[in-house]
Design a protein around this motif. Sequence first.
Motif, short mmCIF file in Angstrom:
data_model
loop_
_atom_site.label_atom_id
_atom_site.label_comp_id
_atom_site.label_asym_id
_atom_site.label_seq_id
_atom_site.Cartn_x
_atom_site.Cartn_y
_atom_site.Cartn_z
N SER A 27 1.08 6.37 -6.88
CA SER A 27 -0.18 7.04 -7.23
C SER A 27 -0.07 8.55 -7.09
CB SER A 27 -1.32 6.54 -6.35
OG SER A 27 -1.56 5.19 -6.60
N VAL A 28 0.59 9.01 -6.03
CA VAL A 28 0.75 10.45 -5.83
C VAL A 28 1.59 11.04 -6.96
CG1 VAL A 28 1.85 12.18 -4.35
CG2 VAL A 28 0.39 10.44 -3.35
N VAL A 29 2.70 10.40 -7.30
CA VAL A 29 3.56 10.92 -8.37
C VAL A 29 2.80 10.93 -9.70
CG1 VAL A 29 5.67 10.51 -9.67
CG2 VAL A 29 5.69 10.25 -7.20
N THR A 30 2.06 9.88 -10.00
CA THR A 30 1.28 9.81 -11.24
C THR A 30 0.19 10.88 -11.25
OG1 THR A 30 1.72 7.45 -11.43
CG2 THR A 30 -0.12 8.33 -12.71
N THR A 31 -0.47 11.09 -10.11
CA THR A 31 -1.50 12.11 -10.02
C THR A 31 -0.91 13.51 -10.26
OG1 THR A 31 -2.73 10.74 -8.44
CG2 THR A 31 -3.30 13.08 -8.53
N VAL A 32 0.25 13.77 -9.71
CA VAL A 32 0.92 15.05 -9.94
C VAL A 32 1.24 15.21 -11.43
CG1 VAL A 32 3.06 16.35 -9.51
CG2 VAL A 32 1.85 15.28 -7.61
N TRP B 59 0.82 -1.21 0.00
CA TRP B 59 0.00 0.00 0.00
C TRP B 59 0.86 1.26 0.00
CZ3 TRP B 59 -4.62 0.30 -1.69
CH2 TRP B 59 -5.48 -0.77 -1.57
N LEU B 60 2.00 1.22 0.69
CA LEU B 60 2.90 2.37 0.69
C LEU B 60 3.44 2.63 -0.71
CD1 LEU B 60 4.53 4.53 2.26
CD2 LEU B 60 6.32 2.79 2.50
N VAL B 61 3.91 1.59 -1.38
CA VAL B 61 4.43 1.73 -2.74
C VAL B 61 3.32 2.22 -3.67
CG1 VAL B 61 5.34 0.45 -4.73
CG2 VAL B 61 6.25 0.03 -2.44
N PHE B 62 2.13 1.62 -3.54
CA PHE B 62 0.98 2.04 -4.34
C PHE B 62 0.67 3.52 -4.11
CE2 PHE B 62 -3.65 2.70 -4.53
CZ PHE B 62 -3.85 2.46 -5.89
N LYS C 55 9.90 7.50 -10.78
CA LYS C 55 9.00 6.35 -10.76
C LYS C 55 9.71 5.08 -11.24
CE LYS C 55 5.30 7.42 -13.06
NZ LYS C 55 3.96 7.61 -13.60
N ALA C 56 10.50 5.20 -12.28
CA ALA C 56 11.24 4.03 -12.77
C ALA C 56 12.19 3.51 -11.69
CB ALA C 56 12.01 4.38 -14.04
N TYR C 57 12.90 4.41 -11.04
CA TYR C 57 13.82 4.03 -9.97
C TYR C 57 13.07 3.34 -8.83
CZ TYR C 57 17.20 4.47 -6.19
OH TYR C 57 18.04 4.21 -5.16
N TYR C 58 11.94 3.92 -8.44
CA TYR C 58 11.20 3.37 -7.31
C TYR C 58 10.58 2.02 -7.64
CZ TYR C 58 8.69 3.40 -2.93
OH TYR C 58 8.24 3.07 -1.68
N ILE C 59 10.14 1.85 -8.88
CA ILE C 59 9.60 0.55 -9.29
C ILE C 59 10.68 -0.51 -9.24
CG2 ILE C 59 8.74 -0.72 -11.31
CD1 ILE C 59 7.10 1.85 -11.96
N VAL C 60 11.87 -0.18 -9.72
CA VAL C 60 12.99 -1.13 -9.64
C VAL C 60 13.33 -1.41 -8.18
CG1 VAL C 60 15.46 -1.40 -10.11
CG2 VAL C 60 13.95 -0.58 -11.90
#
Length: 116
Positions: A20-25, A13-16, A59-64
């Motif tokens: 989500s916040v970054v995508t919303t921005v 949920w934290l990662v989500f 986002k790419a860094y955080y996903i990795v």
Amino acid sequence: MSHEHVSNTKRIWLVFGILSVVTTVEVFLGIIKPEFLHMTNLLGMNLLNWIFIILTIFKAYYIVWAFMHMEGETPVLRRAVVWTVIFLILYLTFILLTEGNYIYGVFKNATIKWNF
């Protein structure tokens, strides 16, 4: 020997939430296009585009980091994977911007104007 199952629900949920916040921005900035960001240039590109590039790299860094479990790896492996990806993304961005600017200049100064 028993193995205790650890729930990762809180982490998921934290990662989500962060993604989500970054995508919303990103979506919000893309919809409203603030004039002060859109009309201000930095290194040949407007600030809004720089913000999109930086947020996409984050986002790419955080996903990795989260989904490929890089936080649990040795520091050398983390650096080898993450720095390589970041370098390749920055290099691709540089090449695309440089070539796009060149092609724009060729068509802008040519005698045949934008036939496509």
